[in-house]
Design a protein around this motif. Structure first.
Motif, short mmCIF file in Angstrom:
data_model
loop_
_atom_site.label_atom_id
_atom_site.label_comp_id
_atom_site.label_asym_id
_atom_site.label_seq_id
_atom_site.Cartn_x
_atom_site.Cartn_y
_atom_site.Cartn_z
N THR A 8 0.84 -1.19 0.00
CA THR A 8 0.00 0.00 0.00
C THR A 8 0.87 1.24 0.00
O THR A 8 2.09 1.17 0.05
N ALA A 9 0.21 2.40 -0.03
CA ALA A 9 0.95 3.66 -0.02
C ALA A 9 1.74 3.83 1.27
O ALA A 9 2.69 4.60 1.32
N ARG A 10 1.36 3.13 2.33
CA ARG A 10 2.07 3.24 3.60
C ARG A 10 3.25 2.28 3.71
O ARG A 10 4.02 2.34 4.64
N GLU A 11 3.35 1.37 2.77
CA GLU A 11 4.34 0.30 2.88
C GLU A 11 5.16 0.24 1.60
O GLU A 11 4.65 0.06 0.51
N ARG A 12 6.49 0.38 1.74
CA ARG A 12 7.39 0.29 0.60
C ARG A 12 8.34 -0.87 0.83
O ARG A 12 9.09 -0.89 1.80
N GLY A 115 3.29 4.49 -3.17
CA GLY A 115 3.81 3.40 -2.36
C GLY A 115 4.69 2.42 -3.09
O GLY A 115 5.24 1.49 -2.48
#
Length: 265
Positions: A8-12, A115
């Protein structure tokens, strides 16, 4: 080991390339991936190439995107011509109701998200969203040259990947995708399935390589990439480049049992 795409955009998550994970029959392509741009351009008329080159230099305002060029097949063994009979390539056909590129065959892919940790993560995420594929089964091998697509204003990086068994694939959202298919590589190699296609408003001198299969006409950027891949890998067979058809005329032949001659899984 296979890799996991960004979530997700919070997790790279870092997505590593693993070129050594490719089977022997893909080595000619992996080892010579830097030759694809020249093979790609050889199929373009000089004036078209000049326009594409100019568009690339002017395309600073476009969005980044990536597509997944996924080959599946056995980890060992080859057939005559270097390609196992059961090797295949993952393609989709976009829904006919879409605003852009409606009804067009394409590699899974799309625009990058905040993300995504680079083009490999973008290609894997988009492939999962479009086809339901289990990205943990896939080995990203190498990336190809970044290409500017003027009509959509995307800077696209094709990501070459491999899986001995990618598992099931399907249409996830029929508002976006009409077909998801694993197409035998030999269907693309078959000279009877090859032609040149142009759009009516552009004229015959703008024709590019295409593939006419049972379920789809593969043309445009996707057709050019596949044509270049066949040339660089040494899989291409002589075909009739004088078979030049207008796009609408070629589309009429899709699904024609008397026309052609491909297959999909």
């Amino acid at each position: 080991m296979p890799v996991t795409a960004a979530g997700t955009a919070r997790e790279r998550r870092t997505v590593a390339l693993t070129p050594d994970a490719g089977p022997a029959w893909l080595r000619p392509l992996i080892d010579n991936v830097d030759q694809i741009p020249d093979a790609f351009r050889r199929r373009l008329p000089a004036d078209v190439l000049a326009m594409v080159t100019a568009a690339k230099s002017l395309g600073r305002g476009g969005r980044d995107a990536a597509v997944l060029v996924l080959f599946s097949g056995p980890e060992s063994g080859t057939a005559e011509g270097g390609v196992p009979d059961d090797a295949d390539l993952l393609l989709t056909v976009r829904a006919s109701t879409l605003r852009h590129h409606a009804g067009q065959a394409a590699f899974p892919g799309g625009a990058s998200d905040p993300g995504d940790d680079g083009p490999v993560a973008t290609a894997l995420r988009e492939a999962r969203e479009e086809t339901g594929i289990d990205v943990d089964r896939l080995h990203p091998l190498v990336t190809m040259e970044r290409t500017f697509i003027a009509p959509s204003r995307f800077h696209v990086i094709p990501v070459l990947a491999y899986s001995p068994d990618p598992g099931p694939v399907t249409v996830v959202n029929d508002a976006e995708t009409a077909i998801v298919a694993r197409v035998p590589v030999r269907a693309f190699i078959n000279p009877d399935n090859r032609l040149m296609v142009y759009r009516g408003t552009l004229g015959r001198r703008w024709a590019g390589p295409a593939f006419l299969l049972n379920q789809m006409l593969v043309w445009g950027f996707t057709g050019q990439v596949i044509s270049a891949v066949l040339d660089v890998a040494g899989w291409a067979q002589p075909w009739n480049t004088d078979d030049i058809r207008e796009l609408d005329d070629a589309m009429v032949l899709v699904g024609d049992s008397d026309g052609l001659r491909g297959g999909s899984r």
